[in-house]
Write an enzyme that holds these catalytic residues in place. Structure first.
Site, PDB file in Angstrom:
ATOM      1  N   LEU A   1      -2.703   1.302   7.268  1.00  0.00           N
ATOM      2  CA  LEU A   1      -3.184   2.432   6.451  1.00  0.00           C
ATOM      3  C   LEU A   1      -2.669   2.400   5.023  1.00  0.00           C
ATOM      4  CD1 LEU A   1      -2.899   5.449   8.904  1.00  0.00           C
ATOM      5  CD2 LEU A   1      -4.934   4.131   8.281  1.00  0.00           C
TER       6      LEU A   1
ATOM      7  N   LEU B   1       5.172 -10.636   1.863  1.00  0.00           N
ATOM      8  CA  LEU B   1       5.533 -11.549   0.767  1.00  0.00           C
ATOM      9  C   LEU B   1       5.462 -12.937   1.379  1.00  0.00           C
ATOM     10  CD1 LEU B   1       7.039 -12.777  -1.762  1.00  0.00           C
ATOM     11  CD2 LEU B   1       9.161 -12.100  -0.634  1.00  0.00           C
TER      12      LEU B   1
ATOM     13  N   SER C   1       0.877  -1.184   0.000  1.00  0.00           N
ATOM     14  CA  SER C   1       0.000   0.000   0.000  1.00  0.00           C
ATOM     15  C   SER C   1       0.909   1.227   0.000  1.00  0.00           C
ATOM     16  CB  SER C   1      -0.925   0.002   1.219  1.00  0.00           C
ATOM     17  OG  SER C   1      -0.177   0.189   2.409  1.00  0.00           O
TER      18      SER C   1
HETATM   19  C1  LIG Z   1      10.786 -15.892   2.760  1.00  0.00           C
HETATM   20  C2  LIG Z   1      10.104 -16.490   1.538  1.00  0.00           C
HETATM   21  C3  LIG Z   1       9.142 -15.488   0.936  1.00  0.00           C
HETATM   22  C4  LIG Z   1      11.204 -16.821   0.512  1.00  0.00           C
HETATM   23  O1  LIG Z   1      10.592 -17.355  -0.652  1.00  0.00           O
HETATM   24  P1  LIG Z   1      11.206 -18.650  -1.348  1.00  0.00           P
HETATM   25  O2  LIG Z   1      10.487 -18.892  -2.606  1.00  0.00           O
HETATM   26  O3  LIG Z   1      11.206 -19.758  -0.354  1.00  0.00           O
HETATM   27  O4  LIG Z   1      12.696 -18.158  -1.583  1.00  0.00           O
HETATM   28  P2  LIG Z   1      13.674 -18.465  -2.792  1.00  0.00           P
HETATM   29  O5  LIG Z   1      13.586 -19.898  -3.189  1.00  0.00           O
HETATM   30  O6  LIG Z   1      13.442 -17.452  -3.836  1.00  0.00           O
HETATM   31  O7  LIG Z   1      15.009 -18.235  -1.978  1.00  0.00           O
HETATM   32  C5  LIG Z   1      16.125 -17.673  -2.511  1.00  0.00           C
HETATM   33  C6  LIG Z   1      17.143 -17.510  -1.389  1.00  0.00           C
HETATM   34  O8  LIG Z   1      16.630 -16.666  -0.362  1.00  0.00           O
HETATM   35  C7  LIG Z   1      17.152 -17.101   0.913  1.00  0.00           C
HETATM   36  N1  LIG Z   1      16.035 -17.541   1.767  1.00  0.00           N
HETATM   37  C8  LIG Z   1      14.843 -17.997   1.354  1.00  0.00           C
HETATM   38  N2  LIG Z   1      14.063 -18.277   2.412  1.00  0.00           N
HETATM   39  C9  LIG Z   1      14.791 -17.987   3.498  1.00  0.00           C
HETATM   40  C10 LIG Z   1      14.539 -18.057   4.899  1.00  0.00           C
HETATM   41  N3  LIG Z   1      13.376 -18.511   5.385  1.00  0.00           N
HETATM   42  N4  LIG Z   1      15.524 -17.668   5.749  1.00  0.00           N
HETATM   43  C11 LIG Z   1      16.688 -17.234   5.280  1.00  0.00           C
HETATM   44  N5  LIG Z   1      16.995 -17.138   3.963  1.00  0.00           N
HETATM   45  C12 LIG Z   1      16.055 -17.509   3.089  1.00  0.00           C
HETATM   46  C13 LIG Z   1      18.091 -18.256   0.627  1.00  0.00           C
HETATM   47  O9  LIG Z   1      19.383 -17.710   0.437  1.00  0.00           O
HETATM   48  C14 LIG Z   1      17.550 -18.782  -0.677  1.00  0.00           C
HETATM   49  O10 LIG Z   1      18.496 -19.435  -1.418  1.00  0.00           O
HETATM   50  P3  LIG Z   1      18.705 -21.046  -1.192  1.00  0.00           P
HETATM   51  O11 LIG Z   1      17.373 -21.698  -1.358  1.00  0.00           O
HETATM   52  O12 LIG Z   1      19.673 -21.379  -2.295  1.00  0.00           O
HETATM   53  O13 LIG Z   1      19.262 -21.198   0.172  1.00  0.00           O
HETATM   54  C15 LIG Z   1       9.370 -17.821   1.898  1.00  0.00           C
HETATM   55  O14 LIG Z   1      10.263 -18.692   2.510  1.00  0.00           O
HETATM   56  C16 LIG Z   1       8.149 -17.637   2.796  1.00  0.00           C
HETATM   57  O15 LIG Z   1       7.045 -17.432   2.318  1.00  0.00           O
HETATM   58  N6  LIG Z   1       8.369 -17.711   4.132  1.00  0.00           N
HETATM   59  C17 LIG Z   1       7.279 -17.572   5.086  1.00  0.00           C
HETATM   60  C18 LIG Z   1       6.748 -16.151   5.103  1.00  0.00           C
HETATM   61  C19 LIG Z   1       7.845 -15.117   5.339  1.00  0.00           C
HETATM   62  O16 LIG Z   1       8.675 -15.244   6.249  1.00  0.00           O
HETATM   63  N7  LIG Z   1       7.807 -14.045   4.525  1.00  0.00           N
HETATM   64  C20 LIG Z   1       8.718 -12.938   4.610  1.00  0.00           C
HETATM   65  C21 LIG Z   1       8.103 -11.859   5.444  1.00  0.00           C
HETATM   66  S1  LIG Z   1       9.219 -10.469   5.582  1.00  0.00           S
END
Ligand SMILES: CC(C)(COP(=O)(O)OP(=O)(O)OC[C@H]1O[C@@H](n2cnc3c(N)ncnc32)[C@H](O)[C@@H]1OP(=O)(O)O)[C@@H](O)C(=O)NCCC(=O)NCCS
Length: 207
Positions: free
Chosen positions: A111, A124, A97
């Site tokens: 907001l 995300l 937003s």
């Molecule tokens: C965080 C999140 C959005 C990442 O999406 P994803 O599709 O799993 O991530 P990607 O496959 O694109 O990851 C790319 C890189 O990001 C980093 N990464 C991804 N998830 C991570 C996590 N939970 N913690 C730390 N690093 C992370 C890693 O370096 C990863 O590379 P690797 O798989 O080779 O180790 C997903 O794990 C998620 O939905 N988590 C729960 C909700 C959340 O925490 N959202 C973020 C709120 S700020």
């Protein structure tokens, strides 16, 4: 849109309207697209919250946006959201937003400030069955590209846990410092990224 490699992070040209599939001409009648990126609508709120429930509530006991807030933002500013659907099912999403201050405050959690030039990325999340497949990264690249085509948007900000700071830095977000917002006992870092441009965001450009 046909299914792409999830590790192909290069953004493509987007023309996204809420509720309108990205490439309807490519769909067959009665056939759900294999992979589709589009802005979300209030009708998507239940699917969004289902992912949030698993991703946040089951782990932390709280989540960034509750159902009413999801509906609120998807009603007021659907153009600041992006969902990834596979076979018609939501697998990942971002909801944002507008915000009108330099830093996030507790108020920014609930907001939408239409006069602002900063997009606050509230959430995300990727469906638990689809994580670590590059989907979160692909969606973020596409979202930033989408924001880059909206002249009113100059900047994106978000708050995240320490462990995710390197994840967001990969997209050009830079650390602003500790966020003023706390949720229960949780503390967060605040990051920002410039989105100005013509929608042709360059990879590794540091925004
Ligand atoms: C965080 C999140 C959005 C990442 O999406 P994803 O599709 O799993 O991530 P990607 O496959 O694109 O990851 C790319 C890189 O990001 C980093 N990464 C991804 N998830 C991570 C996590 N939970 N913690 C730390 N690093 C992370 C890693 O370096 C990863 O590379 P690797 O798989 O080779 O180790 C997903 O794990 C998620 O939905 N988590 C729960 C909700 C959340 O925490 N959202 C973020 C709120 S700020």
């Amino acid at each position: 849109m046909s299914t792409q490699s999830t590790h192909d992070l290069e953004p493509e040209a987007l023309d996204l309207q809420p509720g309108i599939p990205e490439a309807p001409s490519h769909q067959r009648r009665h056939t759900l697209p294999a992979s589709e990126f589009r802005c979300l609508t209030p009708e998507d709120a239940a699917s969004v919250f289902e992912i949030e429930r698993e991703a946040f509530i089951s782990v932390l006991g709280i989540c960034p946006l509750y159902l009413d807030e999801v509906k609120y933002f998807l009603t007021l500013c659907p153009e600041l959201s992006l969902g990834w659907f596979q076979e018609g099912r939501l697998v990942a999403f971002i909801i944002g937003s507008l915000w009108d201050q330099e830093r996030l405050t507790q108020e920014s959690l609930t907001l939408h400030r239409p006069g602002g030039h900063t997009v606050h990325l509230h959430v995300l999340a990727v469906h638990h069955a689809c994580r670590r497949q590059g989907k979160g990264s692909t969606l973020m690249w596409r979202y930033l590209h989408h924001l880059g085509s909206q002249p009113v948007v100059h900047r994106a900000v978000l708050m995240c846990e320490d462990r995710l700071v390197p994840f967001y830095q990969r997209f050009g977000f830079s650390l602003m410092g500790p966020c003023a917002i706390t949720l229960g006992s949780l503390t967060f870092m605040e990051l920002q990224c410039s989105t100005q441009g013509n929608g042709s965001l360059r990879r590794n450009s540091g925004c």
